[in-house]
Design a protein around this motif. Sequence first.
Motif, mmCIF file in Angstrom:
data_model
loop_
_atom_site.group_PDB
_atom_site.id
_atom_site.type_symbol
_atom_site.label_atom_id
_atom_site.label_comp_id
_atom_site.label_asym_id
_atom_site.label_seq_id
_atom_site.Cartn_x
_atom_site.Cartn_y
_atom_site.Cartn_z
ATOM 1 N N TYR A 188 0.865 -1.083 -0.314
ATOM 2 C CA TYR A 188 0.217 0.804 -0.385
ATOM 3 C C TYR A 188 1.098 1.141 -0.420
ATOM 4 C CZ TYR A 188 -3.442 3.301 1.569
ATOM 5 O OH TYR A 188 -4.050 4.417 1.976
ATOM 6 N N LYS A 189 1.817 1.372 1.146
ATOM 7 C CA LYS A 189 2.989 2.302 0.979
ATOM 8 C C LYS A 189 3.500 2.658 -0.720
ATOM 9 C CE LYS A 189 3.980 1.803 6.070
ATOM 10 N NZ LYS A 189 5.062 1.995 6.834
ATOM 11 N N LEU A 190 4.036 1.564 -1.592
ATOM 12 C CA LEU A 190 4.183 1.907 -2.164
ATOM 13 C C LEU A 190 3.568 2.221 -3.499
ATOM 14 C CD1 LEU A 190 6.900 -0.770 -2.363
ATOM 15 C CD2 LEU A 190 7.589 0.792 -2.964
ATOM 16 N N ILE B 31 7.593 6.149 1.870
ATOM 17 C CA ILE B 31 8.388 4.979 2.023
ATOM 18 C C ILE B 31 10.118 5.126 2.726
ATOM 19 C CG2 ILE B 31 7.748 3.850 -0.458
ATOM 20 C CD1 ILE B 31 9.931 4.830 -1.398
ATOM 21 N N SER B 32 9.575 6.029 3.536
ATOM 22 C CA SER B 32 11.452 6.129 4.299
ATOM 23 C C SER B 32 10.649 5.239 5.007
ATOM 24 C CB SER B 32 11.104 7.793 5.085
ATOM 25 O OG SER B 32 9.209 7.810 5.658
ATOM 26 N N ASP B 33 10.437 4.660 5.454
ATOM 27 C CA ASP B 33 10.924 3.539 6.413
ATOM 28 C C ASP B 33 10.789 1.640 6.183
ATOM 29 O OD1 ASP B 33 7.739 3.611 5.863
ATOM 30 O OD2 ASP B 33 6.856 2.477 7.290
ATOM 31 N N LEU B 34 10.638 2.122 5.045
ATOM 32 C CA LEU B 34 10.895 1.108 4.301
ATOM 33 C C LEU B 34 12.132 1.244 3.486
ATOM 34 C CD1 LEU B 34 7.472 0.476 2.061
ATOM 35 C CD2 LEU B 34 7.603 0.238 4.211
ATOM 36 N N GLN B 35 13.178 -0.040 3.436
ATOM 37 C CA GLN B 35 14.070 -0.677 3.463
ATOM 38 C C GLN B 35 14.259 -2.405 2.646
ATOM 39 O OE1 GLN B 35 17.043 1.014 4.152
ATOM 40 N NE2 GLN B 35 15.315 2.597 5.680
ATOM 41 N N ALA C 294 11.648 -1.071 -2.079
ATOM 42 C CA ALA C 294 11.608 0.849 -2.156
ATOM 43 C C ALA C 294 12.538 0.966 -2.159
ATOM 44 C CB ALA C 294 11.051 0.818 -0.337
ATOM 45 N N GLN C 295 14.021 0.969 -1.607
ATOM 46 C CA GLN C 295 15.344 1.418 -2.554
ATOM 47 C C GLN C 295 15.460 2.227 -3.829
ATOM 48 O OE1 GLN C 295 17.698 -1.532 -1.367
ATOM 49 N NE2 GLN C 295 18.099 -0.751 1.056
ATOM 50 N N ASP C 296 14.883 0.624 -5.557
ATOM 51 C CA ASP C 296 14.839 0.906 -6.358
ATOM 52 C C ASP C 296 13.955 1.913 -6.689
ATOM 53 O OD1 ASP C 296 16.814 -0.804 -6.387
ATOM 54 O OD2 ASP C 296 15.081 -2.126 -7.640
ATOM 55 N N THR C 297 13.038 1.873 -6.109
ATOM 56 C CA THR C 297 11.951 3.147 -5.872
ATOM 57 C C THR C 297 12.401 4.828 -5.576
ATOM 58 O OG1 THR C 297 10.070 2.154 -6.032
ATOM 59 C CG2 THR C 297 9.449 4.194 -5.675
ATOM 60 N N ARG C 298 13.301 4.487 -4.433
ATOM 61 C CA ARG C 298 13.897 5.925 -4.582
ATOM 62 C C ARG C 298 14.866 6.520 -5.691
ATOM 63 N NH1 ARG C 298 13.038 4.096 1.655
ATOM 64 N NH2 ARG C 298 14.300 2.818 0.911
ATOM 65 N N LEU C 299 15.400 5.846 -5.649
ATOM 66 C CA LEU C 299 16.700 5.795 -6.453
ATOM 67 C C LEU C 299 16.514 6.401 -8.312
ATOM 68 C CD1 LEU C 299 19.041 2.975 -6.869
ATOM 69 C CD2 LEU C 299 18.807 5.354 -5.684
ATOM 70 N N PHE C 300 14.726 5.260 -8.258
ATOM 71 C CA PHE C 300 14.157 6.548 -9.867
ATOM 72 C C PHE C 300 13.288 7.703 -9.757
ATOM 73 C CE2 PHE C 300 11.053 5.586 -13.577
ATOM 74 C CZ PHE C 300 11.396 5.458 -13.442
ATOM 75 N N ALA C 301 12.821 7.538 -9.013
ATOM 76 C CA ALA C 301 12.259 9.139 -8.222
ATOM 77 C C ALA C 301 13.675 9.785 -8.644
ATOM 78 C CB ALA C 301 11.816 8.982 -6.790
ATOM 79 N N GLN C 302 14.446 9.763 -7.712
ATOM 80 C CA GLN C 302 15.882 10.748 -8.016
ATOM 81 C C GLN C 302 16.292 11.113 -9.131
ATOM 82 O OE1 GLN C 302 18.663 8.822 -5.387
ATOM 83 N NE2 GLN C 302 17.377 8.685 -3.632
ATOM 84 N N GLN D 155 13.409 -2.526 -9.339
ATOM 85 C CA GLN D 155 12.249 -3.592 -9.498
ATOM 86 C C GLN D 155 11.596 -2.033 -8.942
ATOM 87 O OE1 GLN D 155 12.503 -6.456 -6.502
ATOM 88 N NE2 GLN D 155 13.971 -7.369 -6.865
ATOM 89 N N LEU D 156 10.557 -2.322 -9.314
ATOM 90 C CA LEU D 156 9.694 -1.056 -8.902
ATOM 91 C C LEU D 156 7.815 -1.903 -9.605
ATOM 92 C CD1 LEU D 156 11.854 1.714 -11.830
ATOM 93 C CD2 LEU D 156 12.023 1.368 -9.116
ATOM 94 N N PRO D 157 7.284 -0.747 -8.274
ATOM 95 C CA PRO D 157 5.792 -1.030 -8.896
ATOM 96 C C PRO D 157 5.206 -0.352 -10.489
ATOM 97 C CG PRO D 157 6.486 0.871 -7.885
ATOM 98 C CD PRO D 157 7.730 0.264 -7.646
ATOM 99 N N GLY D 158 4.316 -1.389 -10.671
ATOM 100 C CA GLY D 158 3.555 -1.008 -11.344
ATOM 101 C C GLY D 158 3.954 0.124 -12.616
ATOM 102 N N LYS D 159 3.298 1.453 -13.037
ATOM 103 C CA LYS D 159 3.374 2.684 -13.448
ATOM 104 C C LYS D 159 4.492 2.774 -13.777
ATOM 105 C CE LYS D 159 -0.649 2.743 -14.755
ATOM 106 N NZ LYS D 159 -1.282 2.243 -16.511
ATOM 107 N N LEU D 160 5.578 3.090 -12.788
ATOM 108 C CA LEU D 160 7.147 3.500 -12.747
ATOM 109 C C LEU D 160 7.776 2.589 -13.082
ATOM 110 C CD1 LEU D 160 7.785 4.709 -9.135
ATOM 111 C CD2 LEU D 160 7.075 6.312 -11.049
#
Length: 385
Positions: A131-133, A152-156, A160-168, A211-216
Amino acid sequence: MFCGKCGFQLKEIDVCCPRCGWKPKSAAPENKTVFVGEPEKQTQDWQTHAPQNFDYDEPARQRVPNYNNQPPESNRDDELIPEAYRNPSAAPKPKKSRKGLIAAIIIIAAVLVAAGGLAAYQFIYINSDGYKLGQAEQSILAGDYQTGLDKISDLQTKQAQDTRLFAQFLAQKEGFAADYNAGMLQTAQDGVNAKADALWESFEGLGEGLQLPGKLNESYQLYRKRYAAMREGLAQISLANLTDAQHCVLEFKKRKEGENFSVSKLQSIVSTSEPAVKAIEDKWYNTDAFKEFANASSAQAVKTANEFYQAVATQLSQDKFDLDTYQKSYSGDTAIKLSDTVQAYDAAVGTGLKSLRETADAEQNAKALSEAIKIAWTAYAFEVQ
Protein backbone atom coordinates in the motif's frame (compact mmCIF):
# COMPACT_ATOMS: atom_id res chain seq x y z
CA MET A 1 -76.91 -34.26 40.00
CA PHE A 2 -73.58 -33.63 41.67
CA CYS A 3 -70.29 -35.49 41.50
CA GLY A 4 -69.93 -37.91 44.35
CA LYS A 5 -66.25 -37.15 44.56
CA CYS A 6 -65.60 -33.45 43.91
CA GLY A 7 -69.17 -32.09 44.14
CA PHE A 8 -69.16 -30.69 40.65
CA GLN A 9 -72.71 -30.24 39.28
CA LEU A 10 -73.26 -32.74 36.50
CA LYS A 11 -75.56 -32.56 33.55
CA GLU A 12 -77.97 -35.30 32.80
CA ILE A 13 -76.01 -36.27 29.70
CA ASP A 14 -72.71 -36.53 31.58
CA VAL A 15 -71.52 -40.10 31.87
CA CYS A 16 -68.72 -39.10 34.19
CA CYS A 17 -67.54 -36.03 35.98
CA PRO A 18 -65.78 -33.73 33.49
CA ARG A 19 -63.62 -32.44 36.30
CA CYS A 20 -62.35 -35.51 38.12
CA GLY A 21 -63.62 -38.38 35.97
CA TRP A 22 -65.80 -39.93 38.66
CA LYS A 23 -68.58 -42.24 37.38
CA PRO A 24 -71.81 -42.70 39.31
CA LYS A 25 -73.19 -46.20 39.84
CA SER A 26 -75.94 -47.21 37.40
CA ALA A 27 -79.42 -46.22 38.51
CA ALA A 28 -82.60 -47.91 37.53
CA PRO A 29 -84.08 -46.57 34.35
CA GLU A 30 -86.79 -44.07 34.92
CA ASN A 31 -89.22 -46.08 32.77
CA LYS A 32 -88.71 -49.30 34.79
CA THR A 33 -92.02 -51.12 35.52
CA VAL A 34 -92.99 -51.08 39.16
CA PHE A 35 -95.28 -53.91 40.42
CA VAL A 36 -98.14 -53.32 42.80
CA GLY A 37 -97.07 -53.72 46.31
CA GLU A 38 -93.35 -53.33 45.48
CA PRO A 39 -91.93 -50.50 47.44
CA GLU A 40 -90.24 -47.91 45.31
CA LYS A 41 -86.55 -47.65 45.89
CA GLN A 42 -85.56 -44.30 47.15
CA THR A 43 -82.72 -42.61 45.38
CA GLN A 44 -80.01 -41.50 47.71
CA ASP A 45 -80.29 -37.87 48.47
CA TRP A 46 -76.66 -37.12 47.58
CA GLN A 47 -77.32 -38.35 44.05
CA THR A 48 -80.02 -35.76 43.34
CA HIS A 49 -79.36 -33.01 45.77
CA ALA A 50 -76.24 -31.27 46.83
CA PRO A 51 -75.19 -31.66 50.41
CA GLN A 52 -76.68 -29.24 52.86
CA ASN A 53 -73.34 -27.51 53.25
CA PHE A 54 -72.72 -27.32 49.44
CA ASP A 55 -71.08 -24.08 48.41
CA TYR A 56 -72.73 -23.08 45.17
CA ASP A 57 -70.17 -20.36 44.52
CA GLU A 58 -67.18 -22.71 44.82
CA PRO A 59 -68.26 -26.28 44.08
CA ALA A 60 -64.69 -27.45 44.01
CA ARG A 61 -64.40 -26.76 47.77
CA GLN A 62 -66.97 -29.41 48.76
CA ARG A 63 -66.03 -32.54 50.54
CA VAL A 64 -68.67 -35.15 49.78
CA PRO A 65 -69.17 -37.87 52.44
CA ASN A 66 -67.94 -41.31 51.58
CA TYR A 67 -71.23 -43.13 51.73
CA ASN A 68 -69.88 -46.45 50.57
CA ASN A 69 -67.14 -46.56 53.20
CA GLN A 70 -64.57 -47.03 50.45
CA PRO A 71 -60.90 -46.34 50.97
CA PRO A 72 -60.04 -42.73 50.38
CA GLU A 73 -58.85 -43.26 46.82
CA SER A 74 -59.75 -39.70 45.97
CA ASN A 75 -56.36 -38.50 47.10
CA ARG A 76 -54.66 -40.84 44.65
CA ASP A 77 -57.15 -39.92 41.95
CA ASP A 78 -56.45 -36.25 42.53
CA GLU A 79 -52.85 -36.88 41.61
CA LEU A 80 -54.03 -38.10 38.21
CA ILE A 81 -56.11 -35.02 37.53
CA PRO A 82 -54.22 -32.56 35.31
CA GLU A 83 -53.14 -29.41 37.05
CA ALA A 84 -55.17 -27.37 34.55
CA TYR A 85 -58.36 -29.06 35.84
CA ARG A 86 -57.46 -28.93 39.50
CA ASN A 87 -56.28 -25.35 39.31
CA PRO A 88 -57.25 -23.65 36.05
CA SER A 89 -55.17 -20.58 36.87
CA ALA A 90 -52.05 -22.77 36.86
CA ALA A 91 -52.40 -23.65 33.15
CA PRO A 92 -49.17 -22.71 31.28
CA LYS A 93 -49.42 -19.58 29.20
CA PRO A 94 -48.15 -19.80 25.61
CA LYS A 95 -44.63 -18.44 25.35
CA LYS A 96 -43.90 -15.65 22.90
CA SER A 97 -41.61 -16.64 20.03
CA ARG A 98 -38.03 -15.32 20.34
CA LYS A 99 -36.96 -16.35 16.86
CA GLY A 100 -37.17 -12.80 15.54
CA LEU A 101 -35.06 -11.47 18.40
CA ILE A 102 -32.47 -14.20 17.93
CA ALA A 103 -32.30 -13.52 14.19
CA ALA A 104 -31.87 -9.80 14.83
CA ILE A 105 -29.08 -10.49 17.32
CA ILE A 106 -27.34 -12.78 14.81
CA ILE A 107 -27.57 -10.15 12.04
CA ILE A 108 -26.26 -7.40 14.30
CA ALA A 109 -23.41 -9.62 15.45
CA ALA A 110 -22.54 -10.47 11.84
CA VAL A 111 -22.53 -6.80 10.89
CA LEU A 112 -20.30 -5.93 13.83
CA VAL A 113 -17.92 -8.76 13.02
CA ALA A 114 -17.80 -7.72 9.36
CA ALA A 115 -17.23 -4.08 10.29
CA GLY A 116 -14.52 -5.06 12.72
CA GLY A 117 -12.91 -7.32 10.14
CA LEU A 118 -13.01 -4.57 7.54
CA ALA A 119 -11.49 -2.10 9.95
CA ALA A 120 -8.76 -4.57 10.85
CA TYR A 121 -8.10 -5.32 7.18
CA GLN A 122 -7.91 -1.64 6.34
CA PHE A 123 -5.55 -1.01 9.23
CA ILE A 124 -3.30 -3.87 8.18
CA TYR A 125 -3.49 -2.97 4.49
CA ILE A 126 -2.69 0.73 4.83
CA ASN A 127 0.35 -0.21 6.86
CA SER A 128 1.55 -2.82 4.37
CA ASP A 129 4.56 -2.33 2.09
CA GLY A 130 2.41 -2.75 -1.00
CA TYR A 131 0.00 0.00 0.00
CA LYS A 132 2.78 2.42 0.91
CA LEU A 133 4.57 1.75 -2.37
CA GLY A 134 1.33 2.27 -4.28
CA GLN A 135 0.74 5.60 -2.58
CA ALA A 136 4.34 6.63 -3.19
CA GLU A 137 4.02 5.68 -6.84
CA GLN A 138 0.96 7.90 -7.29
CA SER A 139 2.78 10.89 -5.81
CA ILE A 140 5.90 10.27 -7.88
CA LEU A 141 3.91 9.93 -11.11
CA ALA A 142 2.21 13.22 -10.27
CA GLY A 143 5.63 14.89 -9.95
CA ASP A 144 5.48 15.20 -6.16
CA TYR A 145 8.70 13.32 -5.59
CA GLN A 146 9.36 14.36 -2.00
CA THR A 147 5.90 13.28 -0.82
CA GLY A 148 6.39 9.97 -2.57
CA LEU A 149 9.75 9.44 -0.90
CA ASP A 150 8.31 10.36 2.51
CA LYS A 151 5.67 7.64 2.21
CA ILE A 152 8.30 4.90 1.94
CA SER A 153 10.94 6.44 4.19
CA ASP A 154 10.58 3.58 6.68
CA LEU A 155 10.79 0.78 4.11
CA GLN A 156 14.10 -0.93 3.43
CA THR A 157 13.04 -3.51 0.85
CA LYS A 158 14.76 -3.65 -2.55
CA GLN A 159 11.64 -2.37 -4.26
CA ALA A 160 11.47 0.61 -1.91
CA GLN A 161 15.17 1.36 -2.37
CA ASP A 162 14.89 1.09 -6.16
CA THR A 163 11.83 3.33 -6.09
CA ARG A 164 13.82 5.96 -4.23
CA LEU A 165 16.63 5.76 -6.80
CA PHE A 166 14.23 6.06 -9.71
CA ALA A 167 12.40 8.96 -8.06
CA GLN A 168 15.70 10.78 -7.70
CA PHE A 169 16.40 10.20 -11.37
CA LEU A 170 12.95 11.56 -12.27
CA ALA A 171 13.58 14.63 -10.15
CA GLN A 172 16.86 15.16 -11.99
CA LYS A 173 15.00 14.75 -15.27
CA GLU A 174 12.79 17.68 -14.26
CA GLY A 175 15.91 19.84 -14.09
CA PHE A 176 16.76 18.87 -17.67
CA ALA A 177 13.18 19.48 -18.75
CA ALA A 178 13.24 22.99 -17.28
CA ASP A 179 16.07 23.99 -19.63
CA TYR A 180 15.03 22.01 -22.68
CA ASN A 181 13.42 24.01 -25.47
CA ALA A 182 12.13 21.95 -28.37
CA GLY A 183 11.72 25.06 -30.51
CA MET A 184 15.44 25.85 -30.50
CA LEU A 185 18.49 24.13 -31.94
CA GLN A 186 20.20 23.64 -28.59
CA THR A 187 23.89 22.75 -28.52
CA ALA A 188 26.79 22.48 -26.12
CA GLN A 189 26.67 26.23 -25.70
CA ASP A 190 23.43 25.80 -23.76
CA GLY A 191 23.37 24.56 -20.18
CA VAL A 192 20.88 21.86 -21.12
CA ASN A 193 23.64 19.86 -22.84
CA ALA A 194 25.50 19.41 -19.54
CA LYS A 195 22.23 18.35 -17.89
CA ALA A 196 21.68 15.81 -20.65
CA ASP A 197 25.13 14.35 -19.97
CA ALA A 198 24.39 14.17 -16.24
CA LEU A 199 21.05 12.52 -16.94
CA TRP A 200 22.74 9.87 -19.06
CA GLU A 201 25.21 9.18 -16.27
CA SER A 202 22.46 8.89 -13.65
CA PHE A 203 20.36 6.57 -15.78
CA GLU A 204 23.28 4.29 -16.45
CA GLY A 205 23.93 4.26 -12.71
CA LEU A 206 20.48 2.80 -12.09
CA GLY A 207 21.50 -0.46 -13.73
CA GLU A 208 19.22 -3.01 -15.37
CA GLY A 209 17.66 -4.80 -12.42
CA LEU A 210 15.40 -2.23 -10.80
CA GLN A 211 12.32 -3.61 -9.05
CA LEU A 212 9.62 -0.97 -9.29
CA PRO A 213 5.83 -0.85 -8.83
CA GLY A 214 3.59 -1.03 -11.90
CA LYS A 215 3.55 2.33 -13.69
CA LEU A 216 7.04 3.31 -12.61
CA ASN A 217 8.36 0.03 -13.95
CA GLU A 218 6.63 0.68 -17.28
CA SER A 219 8.36 4.06 -17.53
CA TYR A 220 11.69 2.56 -16.52
CA GLN A 221 11.47 -0.18 -19.16
CA LEU A 222 10.45 2.33 -21.83
CA TYR A 223 13.36 4.58 -20.91
CA ARG A 224 15.76 1.66 -21.13
CA LYS A 225 14.55 0.73 -24.60
CA ARG A 226 14.69 4.28 -25.96
CA TYR A 227 17.98 5.08 -24.26
CA ALA A 228 19.66 2.03 -25.79
CA ALA A 229 18.32 2.92 -29.25
CA MET A 230 19.54 6.51 -28.86
CA ARG A 231 23.04 5.50 -27.79
CA GLU A 232 23.33 3.10 -30.70
CA GLY A 233 21.93 5.61 -33.20
CA LEU A 234 24.21 8.44 -32.15
CA ALA A 235 27.24 6.13 -32.23
CA GLN A 236 26.54 5.21 -35.84
CA ILE A 237 27.19 8.72 -37.18
CA SER A 238 30.50 10.42 -36.56
CA LEU A 239 31.38 14.09 -36.76
CA ALA A 240 33.49 13.20 -39.81
CA ASN A 241 30.41 11.82 -41.56
CA LEU A 242 28.49 15.00 -40.89
CA THR A 243 31.41 17.16 -41.99
CA ASP A 244 32.16 15.23 -45.19
CA ALA A 245 28.52 15.19 -46.16
CA GLN A 246 28.66 19.00 -46.41
CA HIS A 247 31.79 18.97 -48.60
CA CYS A 248 29.79 18.82 -51.81
CA VAL A 249 27.69 21.82 -50.76
CA LEU A 250 30.75 23.90 -49.88
CA GLU A 251 32.49 23.06 -53.20
CA PHE A 252 29.37 23.86 -55.20
CA LYS A 253 29.34 27.30 -53.57
CA LYS A 254 32.85 27.87 -54.91
CA ARG A 255 31.92 26.75 -58.42
CA LYS A 256 28.76 28.82 -58.32
CA GLU A 257 30.75 31.91 -57.41
CA GLY A 258 33.08 31.43 -60.47
CA GLU A 259 35.91 29.17 -59.29
CA ASN A 260 37.34 26.84 -61.92
CA PHE A 261 37.03 23.08 -61.41
CA SER A 262 37.81 19.90 -63.33
CA VAL A 263 36.29 16.49 -63.85
CA SER A 264 38.93 15.02 -61.56
CA LYS A 265 38.12 17.49 -58.79
CA LEU A 266 34.40 16.94 -59.15
CA GLN A 267 35.01 13.21 -58.97
CA SER A 268 36.99 13.73 -55.73
CA ILE A 269 34.15 15.79 -54.25
CA VAL A 270 31.66 13.03 -54.99
CA SER A 271 34.00 10.42 -53.56
CA THR A 272 34.23 12.39 -50.30
CA SER A 273 30.57 13.25 -49.78
CA GLU A 274 28.89 10.13 -51.11
CA PRO A 275 29.98 7.67 -48.36
CA ALA A 276 29.07 10.22 -45.67
CA VAL A 277 25.63 10.91 -47.10
CA LYS A 278 25.10 7.17 -47.53
CA ALA A 279 25.99 6.59 -43.87
CA ILE A 280 23.52 9.25 -42.71
CA GLU A 281 20.83 7.70 -44.87
CA ASP A 282 21.42 4.09 -43.85
CA LYS A 283 22.32 4.54 -40.18
CA TRP A 284 19.92 7.31 -39.31
CA TYR A 285 17.04 7.91 -41.65
CA ASN A 286 16.40 4.30 -42.59
CA THR A 287 16.57 2.89 -39.06
CA ASP A 288 13.46 2.17 -37.00
CA ALA A 289 14.89 3.90 -33.93
CA PHE A 290 15.56 7.20 -35.69
CA LYS A 291 12.25 7.04 -37.55
CA GLU A 292 10.39 6.51 -34.28
CA PHE A 293 12.22 9.41 -32.67
CA ALA A 294 11.89 11.73 -35.68
CA ASN A 295 8.19 10.96 -36.19
CA ALA A 296 7.33 11.51 -32.52
CA SER A 297 9.46 14.58 -31.86
CA SER A 298 8.59 18.13 -32.82
CA ALA A 299 12.07 19.38 -31.88
CA GLN A 300 13.82 21.88 -34.10
CA ALA A 301 16.81 19.55 -34.09
CA VAL A 302 14.81 16.96 -36.02
CA LYS A 303 13.64 19.57 -38.53
CA THR A 304 17.20 20.82 -38.99
CA ALA A 305 18.48 17.27 -39.43
CA ASN A 306 15.91 16.68 -42.15
CA GLU A 307 16.89 19.92 -43.86
CA PHE A 308 20.56 18.98 -43.57
CA TYR A 309 20.02 15.58 -45.15
CA GLN A 310 17.95 17.03 -47.97
CA ALA A 311 20.61 19.69 -48.69
CA VAL A 312 23.58 17.33 -48.86
CA ALA A 313 21.71 14.49 -50.59
CA THR A 314 20.32 16.82 -53.25
CA GLN A 315 23.71 18.41 -53.92
CA LEU A 316 25.41 15.02 -54.10
CA SER A 317 22.84 13.82 -56.62
CA GLN A 318 23.42 16.94 -58.70
CA ASP A 319 27.20 16.50 -58.58
CA LYS A 320 26.96 12.88 -59.71
CA PHE A 321 24.79 13.91 -62.61
CA ASP A 322 27.16 16.76 -63.60
CA LEU A 323 30.16 14.41 -63.29
CA ASP A 324 28.61 11.96 -65.70
CA THR A 325 27.89 14.82 -68.14
CA TYR A 326 31.33 16.44 -67.92
CA GLN A 327 33.14 13.15 -68.33
CA LYS A 328 31.60 12.88 -71.80
CA SER A 329 32.94 16.28 -72.85
CA TYR A 330 36.07 17.04 -70.83
CA SER A 331 39.27 15.30 -69.94
CA GLY A 332 40.23 14.77 -66.31
CA ASP A 333 42.25 17.95 -65.75
CA THR A 334 40.53 20.35 -68.12
CA ALA A 335 39.50 23.59 -66.39
CA ILE A 336 35.79 24.09 -66.32
CA LYS A 337 33.81 27.14 -65.24
CA LEU A 338 30.08 27.54 -64.80
CA SER A 339 28.42 30.12 -67.03
CA ASP A 340 25.68 31.14 -64.55
CA THR A 341 27.73 32.31 -61.59
CA VAL A 342 26.71 34.56 -58.68
CA GLN A 343 28.73 36.79 -56.42
CA ALA A 344 27.54 35.34 -53.10
CA TYR A 345 25.92 31.95 -53.03
CA ASP A 346 24.18 31.01 -49.82
CA ALA A 347 25.37 27.50 -49.04
CA ALA A 348 22.75 26.82 -46.33
CA VAL A 349 22.46 23.33 -44.91
CA GLY A 350 19.76 23.75 -42.27
CA THR A 351 18.02 26.10 -39.82
CA GLY A 352 20.33 27.10 -36.99
CA LEU A 353 23.46 25.94 -38.82
CA LYS A 354 26.03 28.16 -40.49
CA SER A 355 25.93 28.87 -44.20
CA LEU A 356 29.12 27.34 -45.51
CA ARG A 357 32.08 29.53 -46.45
CA GLU A 358 34.95 27.27 -45.43
CA THR A 359 35.63 23.83 -44.06
CA ALA A 360 35.62 25.10 -40.47
CA ASP A 361 31.95 26.02 -40.88
CA ALA A 362 31.18 22.46 -41.93
CA GLU A 363 33.01 21.16 -38.87
CA GLN A 364 31.09 23.49 -36.55
CA ASN A 365 27.79 22.51 -38.18
CA ALA A 366 28.60 18.83 -37.71
CA LYS A 367 29.28 19.36 -34.01
CA ALA A 368 26.20 21.53 -33.49
CA LEU A 369 23.87 19.13 -35.31
CA SER A 370 25.25 16.14 -33.42
CA GLU A 371 24.73 17.86 -30.06
CA ALA A 372 21.27 19.10 -30.99
CA ILE A 373 20.15 15.62 -32.06
CA LYS A 374 21.55 14.17 -28.84
CA ILE A 375 19.64 16.68 -26.68
CA ALA A 376 16.37 16.23 -28.57
CA TRP A 377 16.71 12.44 -28.60
CA THR A 378 17.40 12.49 -24.84
CA ALA A 379 14.16 14.38 -24.33
CA TYR A 380 12.29 11.80 -26.39
CA ALA A 381 13.97 8.84 -24.66
CA PHE A 382 12.93 10.09 -21.20
CA GLU A 383 9.55 11.51 -22.23
CA VAL A 384 10.34 15.18 -21.82
CA GLN A 385 7.97 17.40 -23.75
